[in-house]
Motif scaffolding. Sequence first.
Motif, PDB file in Angstrom:
ATOM      1  N   ASP A 153       0.870  -1.180   0.000  1.00  0.00           N
ATOM      2  CA  ASP A 153       0.000   0.000   0.000  1.00  0.00           C
ATOM      3  C   ASP A 153       0.904   1.226   0.000  1.00  0.00           C
ATOM      4  O   ASP A 153       1.190   1.823   1.034  1.00  0.00           O
ATOM      5  CB  ASP A 153      -0.922  -0.007   1.225  1.00  0.00           C
ATOM      6  N   ARG A 154       1.348   1.604  -1.197  1.00  0.00           N
ATOM      7  CA  ARG A 154       2.310   2.694  -1.304  1.00  0.00           C
ATOM      8  C   ARG A 154       1.685   4.036  -0.963  1.00  0.00           C
ATOM      9  O   ARG A 154       2.363   4.938  -0.449  1.00  0.00           O
ATOM     10  CB  ARG A 154       2.906   2.716  -2.710  1.00  0.00           C
ATOM     11  N   GLU A 155       0.403   4.167  -1.240  1.00  0.00           N
ATOM     12  CA  GLU A 155      -0.268   5.427  -0.920  1.00  0.00           C
ATOM     13  C   GLU A 155      -0.299   5.643   0.598  1.00  0.00           C
ATOM     14  O   GLU A 155      -0.004   6.739   1.085  1.00  0.00           O
ATOM     15  CB  GLU A 155      -1.695   5.423  -1.475  1.00  0.00           C
ATOM     16  N   TRP A 156      -0.652   4.596   1.332  1.00  0.00           N
ATOM     17  CA  TRP A 156      -0.709   4.723   2.800  1.00  0.00           C
ATOM     18  C   TRP A 156       0.690   5.008   3.347  1.00  0.00           C
ATOM     19  O   TRP A 156       0.872   5.848   4.226  1.00  0.00           O
ATOM     20  CB  TRP A 156      -1.263   3.445   3.422  1.00  0.00           C
ATOM     21  N   ALA A 157       1.690   4.314   2.791  1.00  0.00           N
ATOM     22  CA  ALA A 157       3.057   4.509   3.253  1.00  0.00           C
ATOM     23  C   ALA A 157       3.536   5.936   2.976  1.00  0.00           C
ATOM     24  O   ALA A 157       4.207   6.548   3.810  1.00  0.00           O
ATOM     25  CB  ALA A 157       3.984   3.504   2.561  1.00  0.00           C
ATOM     26  N   ARG A 170      15.832   2.455   3.234  1.00  0.00           N
ATOM     27  CA  ARG A 170      16.271   2.486   1.840  1.00  0.00           C
ATOM     28  C   ARG A 170      17.787   2.337   1.760  1.00  0.00           C
ATOM     29  O   ARG A 170      18.311   1.571   0.939  1.00  0.00           O
ATOM     30  CB  ARG A 170      15.830   3.792   1.189  1.00  0.00           C
ATOM     31  N   ALA A 171      18.509   3.056   2.624  1.00  0.00           N
ATOM     32  CA  ALA A 171      19.969   2.980   2.608  1.00  0.00           C
ATOM     33  C   ALA A 171      20.438   1.574   2.972  1.00  0.00           C
ATOM     34  O   ALA A 171      21.370   1.034   2.365  1.00  0.00           O
ATOM     35  CB  ALA A 171      20.551   4.001   3.589  1.00  0.00           C
ATOM     36  N   ALA A 176      22.543  -3.715   0.625  1.00  0.00           N
ATOM     37  CA  ALA A 176      22.484  -5.168   0.414  1.00  0.00           C
ATOM     38  C   ALA A 176      22.080  -5.491  -1.019  1.00  0.00           C
ATOM     39  O   ALA A 176      21.671  -6.604  -1.321  1.00  0.00           O
ATOM     40  CB  ALA A 176      21.500  -5.802   1.396  1.00  0.00           C
ATOM     41  N   GLU A 177      22.175  -4.489  -1.875  1.00  0.00           N
ATOM     42  CA  GLU A 177      21.925  -4.642  -3.308  1.00  0.00           C
ATOM     43  C   GLU A 177      20.474  -4.981  -3.635  1.00  0.00           C
ATOM     44  O   GLU A 177      20.194  -5.655  -4.636  1.00  0.00           O
ATOM     45  CB  GLU A 177      22.878  -5.687  -3.904  1.00  0.00           C
ATOM     46  N   ALA A 178      19.549  -4.531  -2.772  1.00  0.00           N
ATOM     47  CA  ALA A 178      18.134  -4.666  -3.120  1.00  0.00           C
ATOM     48  C   ALA A 178      17.816  -3.645  -4.213  1.00  0.00           C
ATOM     49  O   ALA A 178      18.344  -2.530  -4.216  1.00  0.00           O
ATOM     50  CB  ALA A 178      17.261  -4.409  -1.895  1.00  0.00           C
ATOM     51  N   SER A 179      16.965  -4.023  -5.148  1.00  0.00           N
ATOM     52  CA  SER A 179      16.617  -3.128  -6.250  1.00  0.00           C
ATOM     53  C   SER A 179      15.662  -2.043  -5.759  1.00  0.00           C
ATOM     54  O   SER A 179      14.996  -2.204  -4.736  1.00  0.00           O
ATOM     55  CB  SER A 179      15.948  -3.925  -7.366  1.00  0.00           C
ATOM     56  N   PRO A 180      15.575  -0.923  -6.465  1.00  0.00           N
ATOM     57  CA  PRO A 180      14.625   0.134  -6.092  1.00  0.00           C
ATOM     58  C   PRO A 180      13.191  -0.394  -6.009  1.00  0.00           C
ATOM     59  O   PRO A 180      12.413   0.038  -5.149  1.00  0.00           O
ATOM     60  CB  PRO A 180      14.782   1.175  -7.209  1.00  0.00           C
ATOM     61  N   VAL A 183      12.780  -2.196  -2.714  1.00  0.00           N
ATOM     62  CA  VAL A 183      12.656  -1.226  -1.626  1.00  0.00           C
ATOM     63  C   VAL A 183      11.242  -0.669  -1.571  1.00  0.00           C
ATOM     64  O   VAL A 183      10.627  -0.597  -0.496  1.00  0.00           O
ATOM     65  CB  VAL A 183      13.678  -0.081  -1.801  1.00  0.00           C
ATOM     66  N   ALA A 184      10.715  -0.288  -2.718  1.00  0.00           N
ATOM     67  CA  ALA A 184       9.367   0.266  -2.768  1.00  0.00           C
ATOM     68  C   ALA A 184       8.336  -0.759  -2.308  1.00  0.00           C
ATOM     69  O   ALA A 184       7.376  -0.425  -1.589  1.00  0.00           O
ATOM     70  CB  ALA A 184       9.053   0.729  -4.192  1.00  0.00           C
TER      71      ALA A 184
END
Length: 333
Positions: A153-157, A170-171, A176-180, A183-184
Motif C-alpha cells: 500500500d504505497r499510498e498509505w506509506a 532504503r539505505a 544489500a543490493e536490493a533493487s529500487p 525497496v518500494a
Amino acid sequence: MTTTPELSREQRDAAMVERYADGETLDAIGQSFGITRERVRQIIAKVGGTNAEASRKNRIAAREAAIKAAHGAFMAEYGDLARQMARRGVTRPDAVLKLQALYPAIDVELAEDALKGSGILFSKAQIDDIFSKEALAAGIWFLLGSDRNLSPDREWAAVNLDLSLMSELRAALESAEASPEDVATILGVIGAAQKLVAENPSASITGARYQELREELVVALGLVSRQGAFPWPPTRQTVMKRFGGWNEALEAMGIGTTTQGRPKGLLKFTREDYADAVRDYCFHALAAETKATYSGYDMWVKQEIAAGHDRPSGASVRNIYGTWADAVRSAQE
C-alpha cells in the motif's frame, strides 16, 4: 660491554652456558662479552651446555612468562574498569580506545591482548546499535504484512511513514543490493501492515512465525550484505533484547500481543533456575578451560539431564536473557 677482568675463563664460560640455558640468544651473549655468536656457540658446545632446541624452548617459556606477568599487571590495574565497561555494553576495541584516551601511557597492544585473554565478556556490534528502534519495529511490520500476504500500500506509506525511517531502510536495503522496486515493495508492505492494524487491532504475529518468515524472505529477496549476512529485518532475539520481550515489542507498536507459546517467564523453571543453570555451566566451562558457548551449554544440558538434573534449554535461556552473551555476562556479574 666486554668481559670484566675479574672473570676467569672458566667463570666466563660458565656464565655463557647459564645465560644460554635461560634462553638468551647467542647474539646477545656474544655482544655482552665482545665475541661473535659463533664463538659463543663453540664455547657452549665445548663445555657441554644446553643445546639450541632446549635454549629455544626456554626462551619461549621466558617470553610467555613475561607476557603473562604483563597481562596480570595490566588486569590488576585496569581489570575492574574493563568489567564495568563490559557491563555497560562496551565492545572490547572501544574499551581499549577509552583506556588509551584516559591513560595515554598504556601499551595498546598489551591492552588488547590482556583483555582478549581475560575472559571478560564484552559486547559485540549489535544490530540495535546499527538501526534505530523504529527500523527494528519496521521489520515486524514488514513480516506481519508478509504473513498476511498483503499487497503493498504505497499510498498509505507515502502519507504515514516518516521520511527518516524510509531513508534509513532504503539505505540499508540498497547496501544489500536490493533493487529500487524491492525497496518500494517492502515500504509498501510496511504501510499495508500498519493500515491493517489500524483497522484490526487484534492482528498479530508470533515470534516463531516472525523468525521463520525472516529466514525465508531474506533468502528469497537475496538480502545479503558485504559482510555475508543481512541484519534487517532483525532477528527475533534482537527485537526481544531491544524491547524487553516479544510481546513488549508488539505492545510498543500497538500490535495485538500473542498468546501462543509460554510467557516470557516460562512455567517450568523459575528465574533463579535460569541463573543457577548459566552460572553452573560457566563454572563447568572454566574448570574445563573452555569458553562458555551456546552450543557448549546445550551439550552440558544433555549431560545434566542424563545425570538426573533438569536444566532449561539454550533456546529458553536466550529467550529469557535476550542473547546468550547477556546470559553469560549476568552469570559473571
